[in-house]
Design a protein around this motif. Structure first.
Motif, PDB file in Angstrom:
ATOM      1  N   ALA A   1       0.667  -1.329   0.108  1.00  0.00           N
ATOM      2  CA  ALA A   1       0.147  -0.109   0.205  1.00  0.00           C
ATOM      3  C   ALA A   1       0.950   1.240  -0.044  1.00  0.00           C
ATOM      4  N   THR A   2       0.319   2.525  -0.538  1.00  0.00           N
ATOM      5  CA  THR A   2       1.331   3.511  -0.609  1.00  0.00           C
ATOM      6  C   THR A   2       0.102   4.670  -0.318  1.00  0.00           C
ATOM      7  N   GLN A   3       0.600   5.678   0.458  1.00  0.00           N
ATOM      8  CA  GLN A   3      -0.380   6.824   0.597  1.00  0.00           C
ATOM      9  C   GLN A   3       0.551   8.130   0.475  1.00  0.00           C
ATOM     10  N   CYS A   4       0.140   8.894  -0.528  1.00  0.00           N
ATOM     11  CA  CYS A   4       1.025  10.256  -0.928  1.00  0.00           C
ATOM     12  C   CYS A   4       0.115  11.340  -0.203  1.00  0.00           C
ATOM     13  N   GLY A   5       0.809  11.959   0.550  1.00  0.00           N
ATOM     14  CA  GLY A   5       0.306  13.072   1.018  1.00  0.00           C
ATOM     15  C   GLY A   5      -0.660  12.795   2.246  1.00  0.00           C
ATOM     16  N   PRO A   6      -1.202  13.862   3.176  1.00  0.00           N
ATOM     17  CA  PRO A   6      -1.976  13.472   4.224  1.00  0.00           C
ATOM     18  C   PRO A   6      -3.209  12.542   3.783  1.00  0.00           C
ATOM     19  N   GLY A   7      -3.458  11.581   4.619  1.00  0.00           N
ATOM     20  CA  GLY A   7      -4.511  10.865   4.447  1.00  0.00           C
ATOM     21  C   GLY A   7      -4.146   9.097   4.993  1.00  0.00           C
ATOM     22  N   SER A   8      -5.200   8.403   4.554  1.00  0.00           N
ATOM     23  CA  SER A   8      -5.146   7.141   4.722  1.00  0.00           C
ATOM     24  C   SER A   8      -5.255   5.990   3.644  1.00  0.00           C
ATOM     25  N   THR A   9      -4.851   4.765   3.655  1.00  0.00           N
ATOM     26  CA  THR A   9      -5.123   3.728   2.669  1.00  0.00           C
ATOM     27  C   THR A   9      -5.277   2.470   3.353  1.00  0.00           C
ATOM     28  N   PRO A  10      -6.392   1.797   3.010  1.00  0.00           N
ATOM     29  CA  PRO A  10      -6.458   0.434   3.757  1.00  0.00           C
ATOM     30  C   PRO A  10      -5.400  -0.634   3.332  1.00  0.00           C
ATOM     31  N   ILE A  11      -5.137  -1.654   4.288  1.00  0.00           N
ATOM     32  CA  ILE A  11      -3.998  -2.613   4.221  1.00  0.00           C
ATOM     33  C   ILE A  11      -4.884  -3.969   4.399  1.00  0.00           C
ATOM     34  N   ASP A  12      -4.939  -4.890   3.510  1.00  0.00           N
ATOM     35  CA  ASP A  12      -5.636  -6.027   3.404  1.00  0.00           C
ATOM     36  C   ASP A  12      -4.613  -6.732   2.857  1.00  0.00           C
ATOM     37  N   PHE A  13      -3.641  -7.708   3.669  1.00  0.00           N
ATOM     38  CA  PHE A  13      -2.661  -8.546   3.034  1.00  0.00           C
ATOM     39  C   PHE A  13      -3.076 -10.096   3.497  1.00  0.00           C
ATOM     40  N   ARG A  14      -2.828 -10.872   2.690  1.00  0.00           N
ATOM     41  CA  ARG A  14      -3.198 -12.388   2.864  1.00  0.00           C
ATOM     42  C   ARG A  14      -2.202 -13.260   2.248  1.00  0.00           C
ATOM     43  N   THR A  15      -1.795 -14.298   3.094  1.00  0.00           N
ATOM     44  CA  THR A  15      -0.488 -15.184   2.455  1.00  0.00           C
ATOM     45  C   THR A  15      -0.878 -16.736   2.867  1.00  0.00           C
ATOM     46  N   THR A  16      -0.680 -17.615   2.398  1.00  0.00           N
ATOM     47  CA  THR A  16      -0.431 -19.031   2.968  1.00  0.00           C
ATOM     48  C   THR A  16       0.343 -19.150   4.022  1.00  0.00           C
ATOM     49  N   THR A  17       0.164 -19.840   5.050  1.00  0.00           N
ATOM     50  CA  THR A  17       1.060 -19.763   6.261  1.00  0.00           C
ATOM     51  C   THR A  17       1.199 -21.386   6.432  1.00  0.00           C
ATOM     52  N   ARG A  18       2.483 -21.559   7.139  1.00  0.00           N
ATOM     53  CA  ARG A  18       3.023 -22.962   7.674  1.00  0.00           C
ATOM     54  C   ARG A  18       3.410 -23.013   8.839  1.00  0.00           C
ATOM     55  N   LEU A  19       3.972 -23.761   9.471  1.00  0.00           N
ATOM     56  CA  LEU A  19       4.506 -23.944  10.850  1.00  0.00           C
ATOM     57  C   LEU A  19       5.754 -23.035  10.887  1.00  0.00           C
ATOM     58  N   THR A  20       6.471 -23.016   9.759  1.00  0.00           N
ATOM     59  CA  THR A  20       7.872 -22.394   9.672  1.00  0.00           C
ATOM     60  C   THR A  20       7.741 -21.046   8.997  1.00  0.00           C
TER      61      THR A  20
END
Length: 144
Positions: A90-109
């Motif tokens: 995500a990138t935000q230029c100047g004042p303000g907000s941008t949502p983050i929604d990151f997903r990745t497959t996960t394992r024990l390691t």
């Protein structure tokens, strides 16, 4: 095949079938995270969604910038001790907000980190913080 092996195979097949036809994925309680660099902050929650075949690390939140210039949120995931690419999310230029929604497959390691950099390159960055430290699941609050 001896009968005890056939019975073990039948039990294993039944267990796998039960997992595959079970309902919707479950989700653990959310654990807070945050990072900052110069005039930008990012914060939110992370959790593990457990599905029938794999688990997913879900990182949600918001990147906020209070100053001039652009700031970006970056993630780096390592699976089975092999670092993956560093990914700008995500990138935000100047004042303000941008949502983050990151997903990745996960394992024990699986391990991972999040950090903020000024501009859209990785030349001026803040400290990296883990997004997979224990507990990945938020511990239950005891009431006595």
């Amino acid at each position: 095949m001896p009968s005890h092996m056939a019975k073990a195979a039948a039990v294993a097949l039944a267990s796998i079938t039960a997992v595959l036809i079970s309902g919707a994925p479950s989700s653990a309680a959310d654990v807070p995270w945050d990072v900052a660099h110069r005039t930008a902050t990012a914060q939110g929650t992370r959790a593990i969604e457990t599905g029938p075949l794999n688990s997913t690390l879900v990182v949600k939140g918001e990147l906020t910038n209070t100053g001039d210039g652009c700031y970006s949120v970056w993630f780096r995931i390592t699976n089975d001790f092999v670092p993956g690419p560093t990914v700008k999310h995500a990138t935000q230029c100047g004042p303000g907000s941008t949502p983050i929604d990151f997903r990745t497959t996960t394992r024990l390691t699986t391990t991972g980190s999040v950090f903020i950099c000024k501009s859209e390159t990785r030349e001026d960055c803040g400290d990296r913080k883990t997004i997979t430290s224990w507990p990945v699941h938020k511990p239950a609050v005891r009431t006595n």
